[in-house]
Write a protein that holds these residues in place. Structure first.
Motif, PDB file in Angstrom:
ATOM      1  N   GLY A   1      47.920  33.003  48.476  1.00  0.00           N
ATOM      2  CA  GLY A   1      47.188  35.268  47.827  1.00  0.00           C
ATOM      3  C   GLY A   1      46.361  34.869  47.654  1.00  0.00           C
ATOM      4  O   GLY A   1      45.409  36.151  47.147  1.00  0.00           O
ATOM      5  N   GLN A   2      45.850  33.622  46.983  1.00  0.00           N
ATOM      6  CA  GLN A   2      43.886  33.653  46.740  1.00  0.00           C
ATOM      7  C   GLN A   2      43.168  33.346  48.082  1.00  0.00           C
ATOM      8  O   GLN A   2      43.981  32.852  49.253  1.00  0.00           O
ATOM      9  CB  GLN A   2      44.158  32.792  45.466  1.00  0.00           C
ATOM     10  CG  GLN A   2      44.596  33.151  44.493  1.00  0.00           C
ATOM     11  CD  GLN A   2      44.311  31.482  43.413  1.00  0.00           C
ATOM     12  OE1 GLN A   2      44.090  30.813  43.495  1.00  0.00           O
ATOM     13  NE2 GLN A   2      45.116  31.925  41.787  1.00  0.00           N
ATOM     14  N   THR A   3      42.366  34.313  47.677  1.00  0.00           N
ATOM     15  CA  THR A   3      41.347  33.552  48.854  1.00  0.00           C
ATOM     16  C   THR A   3      39.602  33.264  48.246  1.00  0.00           C
ATOM     17  O   THR A   3      39.706  33.720  46.597  1.00  0.00           O
ATOM     18  CB  THR A   3      40.688  34.684  49.055  1.00  0.00           C
ATOM     19  OG1 THR A   3      40.605  36.352  48.848  1.00  0.00           O
ATOM     20  CG2 THR A   3      42.062  35.008  50.350  1.00  0.00           C
ATOM     21  N   ILE A   4      38.852  32.166  48.473  1.00  0.00           N
ATOM     22  CA  ILE A   4      37.869  31.623  48.063  1.00  0.00           C
ATOM     23  C   ILE A   4      36.526  31.709  49.369  1.00  0.00           C
ATOM     24  O   ILE A   4      36.742  32.364  50.289  1.00  0.00           O
ATOM     25  CB  ILE A   4      37.336  30.356  48.160  1.00  0.00           C
ATOM     26  CG1 ILE A   4      38.210  29.633  48.900  1.00  0.00           C
ATOM     27  CG2 ILE A   4      39.139  29.983  46.642  1.00  0.00           C
ATOM     28  CD1 ILE A   4      38.276  27.235  48.595  1.00  0.00           C
TER      29      ILE A   4
ATOM     30  N   PRO B   1      35.571  38.619  47.770  1.00  0.00           N
ATOM     31  CA  PRO B   1      35.462  39.731  46.714  1.00  0.00           C
ATOM     32  C   PRO B   1      36.086  40.621  47.796  1.00  0.00           C
ATOM     33  O   PRO B   1      36.575  40.352  49.130  1.00  0.00           O
ATOM     34  CB  PRO B   1      34.169  40.420  46.976  1.00  0.00           C
ATOM     35  CG  PRO B   1      33.182  39.572  47.069  1.00  0.00           C
ATOM     36  CD  PRO B   1      34.190  38.167  47.927  1.00  0.00           C
ATOM     37  N   THR B   2      36.772  41.439  46.823  1.00  0.00           N
ATOM     38  CA  THR B   2      38.043  42.297  47.396  1.00  0.00           C
ATOM     39  C   THR B   2      37.179  43.597  48.773  1.00  0.00           C
ATOM     40  O   THR B   2      38.005  44.760  49.190  1.00  0.00           O
ATOM     41  CB  THR B   2      39.598  43.229  46.991  1.00  0.00           C
ATOM     42  OG1 THR B   2      38.776  43.483  45.800  1.00  0.00           O
ATOM     43  CG2 THR B   2      39.744  41.957  46.450  1.00  0.00           C
ATOM     44  N   THR B   3      36.244  43.813  47.866  1.00  0.00           N
ATOM     45  CA  THR B   3      35.373  45.221  48.733  1.00  0.00           C
ATOM     46  C   THR B   3      34.300  44.868  49.508  1.00  0.00           C
ATOM     47  O   THR B   3      33.335  43.915  49.201  1.00  0.00           O
ATOM     48  CB  THR B   3      34.994  45.767  46.823  1.00  0.00           C
ATOM     49  OG1 THR B   3      33.545  46.613  48.027  1.00  0.00           O
ATOM     50  CG2 THR B   3      34.381  45.538  46.040  1.00  0.00           C
TER      51      THR B   3
ATOM     52  N   THR C   1      38.687  26.706  38.194  1.00  0.00           N
ATOM     53  CA  THR C   1      38.294  27.908  37.985  1.00  0.00           C
ATOM     54  C   THR C   1      38.336  28.524  39.153  1.00  0.00           C
ATOM     55  O   THR C   1      37.508  29.105  40.245  1.00  0.00           O
ATOM     56  CB  THR C   1      37.385  28.677  37.045  1.00  0.00           C
ATOM     57  OG1 THR C   1      37.396  27.921  35.618  1.00  0.00           O
ATOM     58  CG2 THR C   1      36.894  29.772  36.632  1.00  0.00           C
ATOM     59  N   LEU C   2      38.955  30.153  39.179  1.00  0.00           N
ATOM     60  CA  LEU C   2      38.388  31.473  40.676  1.00  0.00           C
ATOM     61  C   LEU C   2      37.979  32.988  39.738  1.00  0.00           C
ATOM     62  O   LEU C   2      38.232  33.515  38.950  1.00  0.00           O
ATOM     63  CB  LEU C   2      39.860  31.207  41.216  1.00  0.00           C
ATOM     64  CG  LEU C   2      39.817  31.922  42.655  1.00  0.00           C
ATOM     65  CD1 LEU C   2      39.356  31.245  43.933  1.00  0.00           C
ATOM     66  CD2 LEU C   2      40.601  32.828  43.363  1.00  0.00           C
ATOM     67  N   VAL C   3      36.796  32.932  40.387  1.00  0.00           N
ATOM     68  CA  VAL C   3      35.695  34.393  39.573  1.00  0.00           C
ATOM     69  C   VAL C   3      35.831  34.705  40.581  1.00  0.00           C
ATOM     70  O   VAL C   3      35.402  35.248  41.808  1.00  0.00           O
ATOM     71  CB  VAL C   3      34.274  33.139  39.653  1.00  0.00           C
ATOM     72  CG1 VAL C   3      33.694  34.730  39.009  1.00  0.00           C
ATOM     73  CG2 VAL C   3      34.383  32.165  39.305  1.00  0.00           C
ATOM     74  N   ALA C   4      36.629  36.367  40.332  1.00  0.00           N
ATOM     75  CA  ALA C   4      36.741  37.257  40.741  1.00  0.00           C
ATOM     76  C   ALA C   4      35.881  38.320  40.233  1.00  0.00           C
ATOM     77  O   ALA C   4      35.601  39.031  39.486  1.00  0.00           O
ATOM     78  CB  ALA C   4      37.852  37.648  40.024  1.00  0.00           C
ATOM     79  N   ILE C   5      34.475  38.670  41.157  1.00  0.00           N
ATOM     80  CA  ILE C   5      33.646  39.186  40.772  1.00  0.00           C
ATOM     81  C   ILE C   5      34.150  40.603  41.405  1.00  0.00           C
ATOM     82  O   ILE C   5      33.971  41.302  42.333  1.00  0.00           O
ATOM     83  CB  ILE C   5      32.218  39.012  41.608  1.00  0.00           C
ATOM     84  CG1 ILE C   5      32.015  37.985  41.631  1.00  0.00           C
ATOM     85  CG2 ILE C   5      31.073  40.340  41.335  1.00  0.00           C
ATOM     86  CD1 ILE C   5      31.287  37.140  40.899  1.00  0.00           C
ATOM     87  N   GLU C   6      34.293  42.012  40.336  1.00  0.00           N
ATOM     88  CA  GLU C   6      34.508  43.047  40.499  1.00  0.00           C
ATOM     89  C   GLU C   6      33.426  44.163  40.476  1.00  0.00           C
ATOM     90  O   GLU C   6      32.969  44.021  39.699  1.00  0.00           O
ATOM     91  CB  GLU C   6      36.023  43.335  39.698  1.00  0.00           C
ATOM     92  CG  GLU C   6      37.481  42.250  40.661  1.00  0.00           C
ATOM     93  CD  GLU C   6      38.264  42.834  39.804  1.00  0.00           C
ATOM     94  OE1 GLU C   6      38.214  43.435  38.978  1.00  0.00           O
ATOM     95  OE2 GLU C   6      38.801  41.887  39.674  1.00  0.00           O
ATOM     96  N   PRO C   7      33.288  45.588  41.205  1.00  0.00           N
ATOM     97  CA  PRO C   7      32.434  46.187  40.720  1.00  0.00           C
ATOM     98  C   PRO C   7      31.989  46.294  39.329  1.00  0.00           C
ATOM     99  O   PRO C   7      30.609  46.731  38.969  1.00  0.00           O
ATOM    100  CB  PRO C   7      32.685  47.757  41.027  1.00  0.00           C
ATOM    101  CG  PRO C   7      33.844  47.186  42.522  1.00  0.00           C
ATOM    102  CD  PRO C   7      34.320  45.980  41.881  1.00  0.00           C
TER     103      PRO C   7
END
Lengths: 340, 188
Positions: free
Chosen positions: A231-234, B160-162, B38-44
């Motif tokens: 489920g993770q994506t990079i 990013p998911t958006t 580390t996984l960095v998720a940038i969100e709004p």
């Protein structure tokens, strides 16, 4: 006119395999043969064994229960090869023989053999290694219409094969090898040798500007999206397919075929066609030494594929201990064909 | 959130026993390094950090000394929270040059047996809430100073998911203990 429009629509739908409901395979089709082989394997088992090997298709815990780790360090479910009779083990290999391509089957056999070599070279005790420590499990019932899944894995191997009608996918799966080079019956065996050689060939084909983009300026000491990272994506990095010439694109696809081509021919072709369509948006990244024979990391990433190859510092020479992962962020476990 | 190992085994320095139970060569399990990915998720309106930590068998005692300081063989809820806070203090995160206040969101610890075997993964998630990010270019930076002598690092931006957020560039130092993510916020 209306008839031709309908024919065109049907052709378009046939090519857009992911958007249509899965059609049942014929007995002669690849998935028909895999289904028949899996049923044949189940027929060799007694009731207790069948209960152990079969899981509900919607069992998410079992679906994600795979690892690079050996028995003892990771507890797999299903049937252990070492607990099967020879005819039953042969039946397992029979299922894999039709589910995988000839080269894919050979690769898998060599990975299993490598673990036997590892066991015989001092890897005894716990965790335990060797060909007996591989497990098979089936989610759902082998069926021409309903989705089902075949898992085969152990130390350094996790095959997650989902079949939905005529469709089949291998993602996510893990291939690896330790030792990545060994002698067997007088021959040198390198289970992941073609991956290694093709990657170095592609790298050496890059010109200075392309290399500057492809080579990451930092160490990559492990897989980013390895086992457990469903489920993770990079964000992709490296040199983009659009910046490669035609020959280099072919080399990139040929390298990727070492993973896509593990599956039976029709599934491998469908996946490769998809990769070809997306080649301009597919990236190739490299980290580590660029001299052939050295231990280096690489990654192929496109809209529907992530492949990573990471030499491991565990156990001495990292060129002899390789881990890889193969994912499709848009279709893990074939979900686009069956998930409502 | 509690992870138990039989008490008598714990009293016999279990980590060393587990190490001795494995072959001397590095078969399959991590050895002399502490992997911090580390996984960095940038969100709004937030930056999310998912950090997975895997101590190798030869460094696990040093790591467990921080996680289970009373050495009772149990990672209590309090100890888990304390370790997550300790890691947080070793992280320096900035957005557009301004220090981000990060909060621990969740943590999970594998069994001590798995940790002792070099196969256990500690998962800790942090969140830094931000004001709605303005349209245009932004820069997120992070430095991880947690046990640097033992550690190897991975630092990556999540996709990013958006569509309103686009990652434009990622930079790291050689060891990936420092990372930078440049991104753009598109107007609606």
């Amino acid at each position: 006119m209306q008839k031709s429009a309908l024919v065109t629509l049907l052709i378009l739908l046939a090519h857009a395999g992911f958007s249509q409901p899965a059609s049942p395979p014929t007995p002669d089709s690849a998935t028909g043969k895999i289904t028949a082989a899996a049923k044949g394997f189940l027929a060799t088992l007694d009731d207790a064994q069948r209960q152990k090997v079969l899981f509900e298709f919607n069992n998410e815990n079992q679906r994600k229960k795979w690892s690079n780790l050996p028995s003892g360090a990771f507890q797999r479910a299903g049937l252990r090869m070492g607990d099967l009779t020879k005819p039953q083990r042969d039946a397992v290999w029979g299922v894999l023989a039709v589910a995988l391509s000839k080269s894919g089957n050979e690769k898998v056999r060599q990975i299993v053999e490598a673990d036997e070599v590892l066991k015989n070279s001092g890897g005894g005790g716990r965790p335990t290694f060797g060909q007996d420590e591989f497990f098979i499990s089936i989610l759902g019932q082998p069926s021409p219409a309903d989705p089902w899944m075949l898992q085969f894995g152990g130390h350094h191997l996790a095959l997650n094969i989902t079949i939905v009608g005529e469709h089949g996918t291998l993602t996510p799966s893990h291939t690896a090898a330790q030792p990545a080079i060994y002698q067997l019956e007088g021959k040198t065996v390198r289970p992941l040798g073609r991956e290694t050689d093709k990657a170095f060939a592609l790298l050496s084909s890059l010109d200075e500007a392309q290399r500057k983009q492809a080579i990451l300026g930092f160490e990559m000491r492990d897989l980013v999206l390895g086992p457990g990272r469903d489920g993770q994506t990079i964000e992709p990095e490296g040199v983009k397919g659009s910046a490669l010439n035609e020959k280099q694109r072919e080399m990139l696809l040929d390298l990727a075929s070492e993973w896509t081509g593990i599956m039976y021919e029709a599934a491998a072709k469908a996946k490769m066609d998809e990769l070809k369509q997306n080649i301009a948006n597919t990236w190739f990244a490299w980290s580590g030494p660029t001299e052939k024979g050295k231990a280096a990391y690489f990654r192929i990433q496109g809209p529907t594929v992530v492949i990573e190859y990471a030499p491991q510092r565990l156990g001495g020479d990292p060129t002899k201990h390789l881990h890889t992962i193969y994912r499709d962020p848009t279709n893990e476990y074939g979900a686009k064909w069956w998930k409502k | 959130m509690r992870t138990d190992l039989p008490g008598n085994l714990m009293r016999l320095t279990p980590y060393l026993l587990l190490l001795l139970a494995f072959p001397s060569q590095g078969f399959a399990h991590r050895l002399d390094e502490y992997l911090q990915a580390t996984l960095v998720a940038i969100e709004p309106e937030a930056i999310r950090l998912q950090i997975n930590l895997t101590p190798g068998v030869e460094v696990v005692e040093k790591v467990l000394a921080l996680i289970d300081p009373n050495k009772d063989g149990v990672i209590s809820t309090k100890e888990g929270a304390a370790y997550a806070e300790l890691l947080k203090r070793d992280l320096a995160a900035k957005l557009d040059g301004r220090k981000l206040e990060i909060q621990v969101i969740s943590w999970s610890f594998p069994s001590l047996a798995e940790l002792g075997a070099g196969t256990g993964v500690i998962e800790i998630e942090f969140l830094a809430k931000t004001a709605p990010l303005a349209t245009g270019s932004h820069k997120f930076t992070m430095e991880n100073r947690h046990l640097p002598k033992l550690s190897v690092f991975l630092f990556n931006a999540a996709r990013p998911t958006t569509d309103s957020i686009a990652i434009t560039q990622q930079k790291r130092n050689k060891t990936q203990s420092k990372g930078e993510i440049n991104f753009t916020i598109h107007g609606s």
